[in-house]
Design a protein around this motif. Structure first.
Motif, PDB file in Angstrom:
ATOM      1  N   PHE A 136       0.818  -1.210   0.000  1.00 59.44           N
ATOM      2  CA  PHE A 136       0.000   0.000   0.000  1.00 59.44           C
ATOM      3  C   PHE A 136       0.850   1.256   0.000  1.00 59.44           C
ATOM      4  CE2 PHE A 136      -3.447  -2.900   1.184  1.00 59.44           C
ATOM      5  CZ  PHE A 136      -4.358  -2.497   0.231  1.00 59.44           C
ATOM      6  N   LEU A 137       1.975   1.178   0.649  1.00 59.32           N
ATOM      7  CA  LEU A 137       2.877   2.324   0.639  1.00 59.32           C
ATOM      8  C   LEU A 137       3.309   2.629  -0.796  1.00 59.32           C
ATOM      9  CD1 LEU A 137       4.345   4.267   2.538  1.00 59.32           C
ATOM     10  CD2 LEU A 137       6.308   2.736   2.426  1.00 59.32           C
ATOM     11  N   PHE A 138       3.678   1.598  -1.528  1.00 57.89           N
ATOM     12  CA  PHE A 138       4.123   1.818  -2.902  1.00 57.89           C
ATOM     13  C   PHE A 138       2.966   2.273  -3.792  1.00 57.89           C
ATOM     14  CE2 PHE A 138       7.914  -0.701  -1.729  1.00 57.89           C
ATOM     15  CZ  PHE A 138       8.856   0.211  -2.154  1.00 57.89           C
ATOM     16  N   LEU A 139       1.789   1.693  -3.574  1.00 61.12           N
ATOM     17  CA  LEU A 139       0.639   2.146  -4.365  1.00 61.12           C
ATOM     18  C   LEU A 139       0.362   3.611  -4.090  1.00 61.12           C
ATOM     19  CD1 LEU A 139      -1.873  -0.836  -4.220  1.00 61.12           C
ATOM     20  CD2 LEU A 139      -0.508  -0.018  -6.149  1.00 61.12           C
ATOM     21  N   PHE A 140       0.478   3.999  -2.828  1.00 59.28           N
ATOM     22  CA  PHE A 140       0.250   5.400  -2.480  1.00 59.28           C
ATOM     23  C   PHE A 140       1.262   6.294  -3.178  1.00 59.28           C
ATOM     24  CE2 PHE A 140       1.701   8.915   0.216  1.00 59.28           C
ATOM     25  CZ  PHE A 140       0.573   9.728   0.147  1.00 59.28           C
ATOM     26  N   LEU A 141       2.544   5.905  -3.169  1.00 57.94           N
ATOM     27  CA  LEU A 141       3.577   6.709  -3.823  1.00 57.94           C
ATOM     28  C   LEU A 141       3.292   6.831  -5.314  1.00 57.94           C
ATOM     29  CD1 LEU A 141       6.856   5.395  -2.159  1.00 57.94           C
ATOM     30  CD2 LEU A 141       5.662   7.543  -1.741  1.00 57.94           C
ATOM     31  N   PHE A 142       2.865   5.724  -5.899  1.00 58.64           N
ATOM     32  CA  PHE A 142       2.565   5.738  -7.333  1.00 58.64           C
ATOM     33  C   PHE A 142       1.424   6.717  -7.618  1.00 58.64           C
ATOM     34  CE2 PHE A 142      -0.016   4.140 -10.860  1.00 58.64           C
ATOM     35  CZ  PHE A 142       0.914   4.270 -11.867  1.00 58.64           C
ATOM     36  N   TRP A 143       0.357   6.611  -6.825  1.00 61.53           N
ATOM     37  CA  TRP A 143      -0.785   7.498  -7.031  1.00 61.53           C
ATOM     38  C   TRP A 143      -0.372   8.965  -6.833  1.00 61.53           C
ATOM     39  CZ3 TRP A 143      -2.631  10.761  -3.226  1.00 61.53           C
ATOM     40  CH2 TRP A 143      -3.767  11.502  -3.590  1.00 61.53           C
ATOM     41  N   TRP A 144       0.403   9.214  -5.817  1.00 60.72           N
ATOM     42  CA  TRP A 144       0.834  10.569  -5.471  1.00 60.72           C
ATOM     43  C   TRP A 144       1.598  11.207  -6.639  1.00 60.72           C
ATOM     44  CZ3 TRP A 144       4.800  11.867  -1.037  1.00 60.72           C
ATOM     45  CH2 TRP A 144       4.595  13.164  -0.601  1.00 60.72           C
ATOM     46  N   ALA A 145       2.607  10.493  -7.141  1.00 60.06           N
ATOM     47  CA  ALA A 145       3.437  11.049  -8.206  1.00 60.06           C
ATOM     48  C   ALA A 145       2.676  11.091  -9.534  1.00 60.06           C
ATOM     49  CB  ALA A 145       4.709  10.225  -8.358  1.00 60.06           C
ATOM     50  N   ALA A 146       1.909  10.027  -9.822  1.00 56.94           N
ATOM     51  CA  ALA A 146       1.210   9.978 -11.108  1.00 56.94           C
ATOM     52  C   ALA A 146       0.150  11.065 -11.178  1.00 56.94           C
ATOM     53  CB  ALA A 146       0.576   8.604 -11.311  1.00 56.94           C
ATOM     54  N   SER A 147      -0.558  11.329 -10.077  1.00 57.17           N
ATOM     55  CA  SER A 147      -1.608  12.342 -10.149  1.00 57.17           C
ATOM     56  C   SER A 147      -0.995  13.728 -10.331  1.00 57.17           C
ATOM     57  CB  SER A 147      -2.510  12.285  -8.914  1.00 57.17           C
ATOM     58  OG  SER A 147      -1.763  12.574  -7.763  1.00 57.17           O
ATOM     59  N   ALA A 148       0.158  13.976  -9.718  1.00 48.81           N
ATOM     60  CA  ALA A 148       0.820  15.269  -9.920  1.00 48.81           C
ATOM     61  C   ALA A 148       1.246  15.407 -11.378  1.00 48.81           C
ATOM     62  CB  ALA A 148       2.034  15.395  -9.003  1.00 48.81           C
ATOM     63  N   ASP A 149       1.737  14.320 -11.951  1.00 44.55           N
ATOM     64  CA  ASP A 149       2.173  14.322 -13.335  1.00 44.55           C
ATOM     65  C   ASP A 149       1.004  14.580 -14.275  1.00 44.55           C
ATOM     66  OD1 ASP A 149       4.803  14.116 -13.932  1.00 44.55           O
ATOM     67  OD2 ASP A 149       4.613  12.168 -14.908  1.00 44.55           O
ATOM     68  N   LEU A 150      -0.104  13.885 -14.021  1.00 41.26           N
ATOM     69  CA  LEU A 150      -1.259  14.037 -14.907  1.00 41.26           C
ATOM     70  C   LEU A 150      -1.819  15.450 -14.813  1.00 41.26           C
ATOM     71  CD1 LEU A 150      -3.091  10.623 -14.448  1.00 41.26           C
ATOM     72  CD2 LEU A 150      -1.714  11.428 -16.364  1.00 41.26           C
ATOM     73  N   ARG A 151      -1.818  15.998 -13.594  1.00 41.30           N
ATOM     74  CA  ARG A 151      -2.348  17.354 -13.454  1.00 41.30           C
ATOM     75  C   ARG A 151      -1.503  18.368 -14.198  1.00 41.30           C
ATOM     76  NH1 ARG A 151      -3.820  18.152  -7.246  1.00 41.30           N
ATOM     77  NH2 ARG A 151      -4.082  20.336  -7.813  1.00 41.30           N
ATOM     78  N   SER A 152      -0.227  18.062 -14.420  1.00 41.07           N
ATOM     79  CA  SER A 152       0.613  19.020 -15.140  1.00 41.07           C
ATOM     80  C   SER A 152       0.345  18.966 -16.641  1.00 41.07           C
ATOM     81  CB  SER A 152       2.088  18.743 -14.859  1.00 41.07           C
ATOM     82  OG  SER A 152       2.515  17.621 -15.601  1.00 41.07           O
ATOM     83  N   LEU A 153      -0.477  18.018 -17.086  1.00 44.21           N
ATOM     84  CA  LEU A 153      -0.740  17.907 -18.528  1.00 44.21           C
ATOM     85  C   LEU A 153      -1.999  18.665 -18.956  1.00 44.21           C
ATOM     86  CD1 LEU A 153       0.144  14.175 -19.222  1.00 44.21           C
ATOM     87  CD2 LEU A 153       1.508  16.220 -19.625  1.00 44.21           C
TER      88      LEU A 153
END
Ligand code: HEC
Ligand SMILES: [Cu+2]
Length: 315
Positions: free
Chosen positions: A75-92
């Protein structure tokens, strides 16, 4: 936390990226600490000659323990993935009210153009607290638009539009770099981004020489380059009317359907044989080599402005 002296943060994205960065840094530091503590403790405890017990492993590692730590780290890794991916997607995906700036990169300079038509070279003035959307293309090789203080980095490609957006949160002058090796003077391909207070920006804009805005320049090119000979309402050539095209779904002669976005319109001019609109003959000549990227952007802006005027398709 914002140690401005070592990682200046000048956009909302920068704050988000830095939170992730500091989060990962803290997590890595904790892990490192844990590992090194274990190394030291175990090395001391099991040093040669110590009285520590050296039999088979004790039975503390049971099923619950295994399942527990596997799911916690998962869950820690899933959280990190979601955290970084959502920031990335929002920058698009830029907000709809963003200021639209066109950027053309070439060896070795950055050319920028404001919606009002004002042009700059190796510089870009933007107002604070207003989202800015960059529509970028390259005239020659691959470049990369990189503003470290904004945490903004996006490749700029020939023959394609890429985009990125940011929301400046701090006034000042920030370096712009090219982050893709693009030839001899790559390292000199620098510029500056000037973030100004909104009223200063408005004033700055009025002082710029009157440039035609993109759509007007596109309208002029549309006639000058002969597009209107086929595409005008009055033309006798059987060619699609372009009003209302932008944003619509186009039926192609091979049965596919595509959305008429910037990329589709660019390809229509440069590789007209690729996507033929249903019901038309492939008679449109290719404009590859005849139009530079700035002109393609202007024509696209013009065709887009036609869609805004009529709102409805006619073909
Ligand atoms: C010789 C006539 C002719 C000229 C000149 C011409 N076109 Fe076209 N154009 C066509 C025809 C016919 C089609 C439809 C077939 C196709 O998709 O290639 C078309 C398709 C298009 C499309 C896609 C339309 C759709 O509904 O999918 C765009 C965009 C376009 N042209 C823009 C331009 C621009 C911009 C210029 C000038 C730089 C230009 N054309 C010059 C004949 C022409
Ligand atoms: Cu470059």
């Amino acid at each position: 936390m914002n140690p401005i002296f070592w990682l200046p943060e000048a956009t909302s994205l920068a704050e988000r990226v830095d939170h992730i960065f500091y989060g990962l840094l803290a997590l890595s530091a904790l892990t490192l600490l844990l590992v090194f503590m274990l190394v030291v403790v175990l090395a001391v405890r099991y040093r040669r000659g110590s009285a520590a017990r050296r039999g088979p492993l004790p039975e503390i590692v049971n099923r619950e323990f295994e399942i527990g730590w596997t799911s916690i780290t998962l869950f820690l890794f899933l959280f990190l993935f979601w955290w970084a991916a959502s920031a990335d997607l929002r920058s698009l995906a830029a907000p709809a009210d963003a200021l639209e700036i066109h950027v053309v990169a070439k060896q070795w300079m950055w050319k920028t153009q404001h919606p009002s038509g004002a042009r700059e070279i190796d510089a870009l003035h933007v107002p604070i607290d207003k989202p800015v959307r960059l529509l970028m293309t390259s005239q020659d090789v691959i470049h990369s638009f990189f503003v470290p203080a904004f945490r903004v980095k996006q490749d700029v490609l020939p023959g394609r539009d890429t985009e990125i957006w940011f929301l400046p949160t701090r006034t000042g002058v920030f370096p712009l770099l090219c982050a893709e090796y693009c030839g001899t003077d790559h390292s000199m391909m620098r510029g500056r981004i000037v973030v100004m207070r909104q009223q200063d920006y408005a004033e700055w804009l009025t002082q710029q020489p009157e440039g035609d805005d993109l759509a007007h320049e596109g309208a002029r090119l549309f006639v000058a380059r002969g597009c209107s000979g086929c595409h005008a309402q009055s033309s006798s050539v059987h060619a699609p009317k372009l009003a209302g095209l932008y944003g619509r779904t186009v039926q192609l002669s091979d049965g596919r359907q595509v959305k008429a976005d910037d990329g589709y319109i660019r390809d229509s001019m440069l590789q007209p044989k690729r996507d033929i609109a249903a019901g038309f003959e492939p008679i449109m000549p290719s404009y590859a080599g005849l139009l530079d990227d700035g002109e393609v952007q202007s024509l696209t802006a013009y065709i887009r402005s036609l869609a805004a005027q009529t709102g409805k398709a006619d073909d």
